[in-house]
Write an enzyme that holds these catalytic residues in place. Structure first.
Site, short mmCIF file in Angstrom:
data_model
loop_
_atom_site.label_atom_id
_atom_site.label_comp_id
_atom_site.label_asym_id
_atom_site.label_seq_id
_atom_site.Cartn_x
_atom_site.Cartn_y
_atom_site.Cartn_z
N GLY A 164 -4.31 -2.73 -6.00
CA GLY A 164 -4.66 -1.32 -6.08
C GLY A 164 -3.83 -0.44 -5.16
N HIS A 165 -3.99 0.84 -5.37
CA HIS A 165 -3.22 1.81 -4.57
C HIS A 165 -3.49 1.63 -3.08
CE1 HIS A 165 -6.75 4.22 -3.53
NE2 HIS A 165 -7.19 3.90 -4.74
N ASP A 166 -2.47 1.78 -2.30
CA ASP A 166 -2.54 1.76 -0.84
C ASP A 166 -3.02 0.42 -0.26
OD1 ASP A 166 -1.81 4.58 -0.42
OD2 ASP A 166 -3.68 4.95 -1.50
N ALA A 167 -3.05 -0.62 -1.07
CA ALA A 167 -3.40 -1.94 -0.54
C ALA A 167 -2.18 -2.55 0.15
CB ALA A 167 -3.87 -2.86 -1.66
N HIS A 187 -6.68 0.22 -0.81
CA HIS A 187 -6.76 0.19 0.66
C HIS A 187 -7.18 -1.16 1.23
CE1 HIS A 187 -6.03 4.47 1.32
NE2 HIS A 187 -6.79 4.69 0.26
#
Ligand SMILES: CC(C)(COP(=O)(O)OP(=O)(O)OC[C@H]1O[C@@H](n2cnc3c(N)ncnc32)[C@H](O)[C@@H]1OP(=O)(O)O)[C@@H](O)C(=O)NCCC(=O)NCCS
Length: 228
Positions: free
Chosen positions: A141-144, A161
């Site tokens: 996922g985004h920003d992971a 995240h």
């Protein structure tokens, strides 16, 4: 002109690597796989129509070649840093391979020696370290963040995240809740639903994921030997 590529290991992940190479080459001829380095098969033997060139420690003889790692399972993952470092190869000698049917955001960062298989999705702001394997169908996922040497088995879902520490193994179809930190060297069992942070070196299974108390001493020998 195609670039020479050497595969480390002769386990099942070799099929995935060869599939990526074939798919990339169909679009733009890029790679020529010259063979494997592997400690378990004799030099000169053949596997999937390619030659075993020698054991891992002769890697430096193949100066100018690119390398891709196909070693790593739920029982060996904690030894992966040591195994790859024993080759003497520098990080920039490993190439990152991306299957054309994967989706990697232009705002994601990928390190060296990352394998991005068929059907993988990597969201914007995600940071993938060096020598990470993203197996078919997994979602980051985004920003992971996925730290070096971690392996995400098929269809894992790493929510936004999330931070996956160095050298983790996330089992098939496991799901990690957003903003959770997975401690370095952890193993998340297949199908687990992780809703809380895991300590470094832990093994968690189930829904909700909890520490696995009875570890099989045979299948996980290498885990208990290497500890945290
Ligand atoms: C967690 C794991 C490492 C445990 O391995 P193991 O120690 O050999 O496990 P065992 O089969 O001996 O089982 C030990 C116990 O854990 C339980 N268990 C094992 N894996 C489990 C899982 N994923 N979820 C829930 N429980 C699990 C077993 O039911 C057993 O419980 P019991 O003691 O009450 O009978 C392994 O099952 C796993 O999930 N590995 C990831 C596999 C994967 O993702 N493969 C993808 C390949 S591409």
């Amino acid at each position: 002109m195609s670039l020479p590529l050497v595969i480390l290991g002769t386990g099942g992940s070799v099929h995935d690597v060869l599939d990526i190479v074939e798919a990339v080459n169909q679009r733009t001829p890029t790679w020529e796989v010259v063979g494997y380095l592997d400690d378990a098969r004799p030099a000169g033997s053949r596997h999937l129509d390619l030659e075993v060139l020698g054991p891992l420690h002769v890697a430096e003889r193949f100066y100018g070649h690119a390398f891709v790692n196909a070693i790593g399972s739920d029982s060996t993952f904690r030894r992966l840093p040591e195994i790859l470092q024993s080759t003497g190869l520098a990080p920039d000698e490993f190439t990152t391979l991306i299957h054309p049917a994967a989706s990697v955001s232009s705002r994601a960062q990928l390190g060296r020696g990352v394998t991005v298989n068929y059907g993988v999705s990597v969201g914007g702001g995600a940071k993938i370290g060096n020598n990470v394997i993203l197996c078919p169908g997994c979602i980051v996922g985004h920003d992971a963040t996925i730290e070096d040497y971690s392996i995400l088995a098929p269809r894992t879902v790493i929510s936004g995240h999330v931070h996956v520490g160095r050298g983790c193994y996330i089992g098939a179809r496991a799901v990690i809740r957003q903003r959770i930190r997975i401690g370095a060297g952890s193993l998340v069992g297949m199908g687990a639903v992780v809703i809380r942070e895991t300590d470094a070196g832990s093994i968690v299974v189930g829904n909700p994921a909890r520490p696995l108390l009875r570890v099989n001493p045979l299948s996980l020998t290498s885990l208990s030997e290497t500890g945290k």
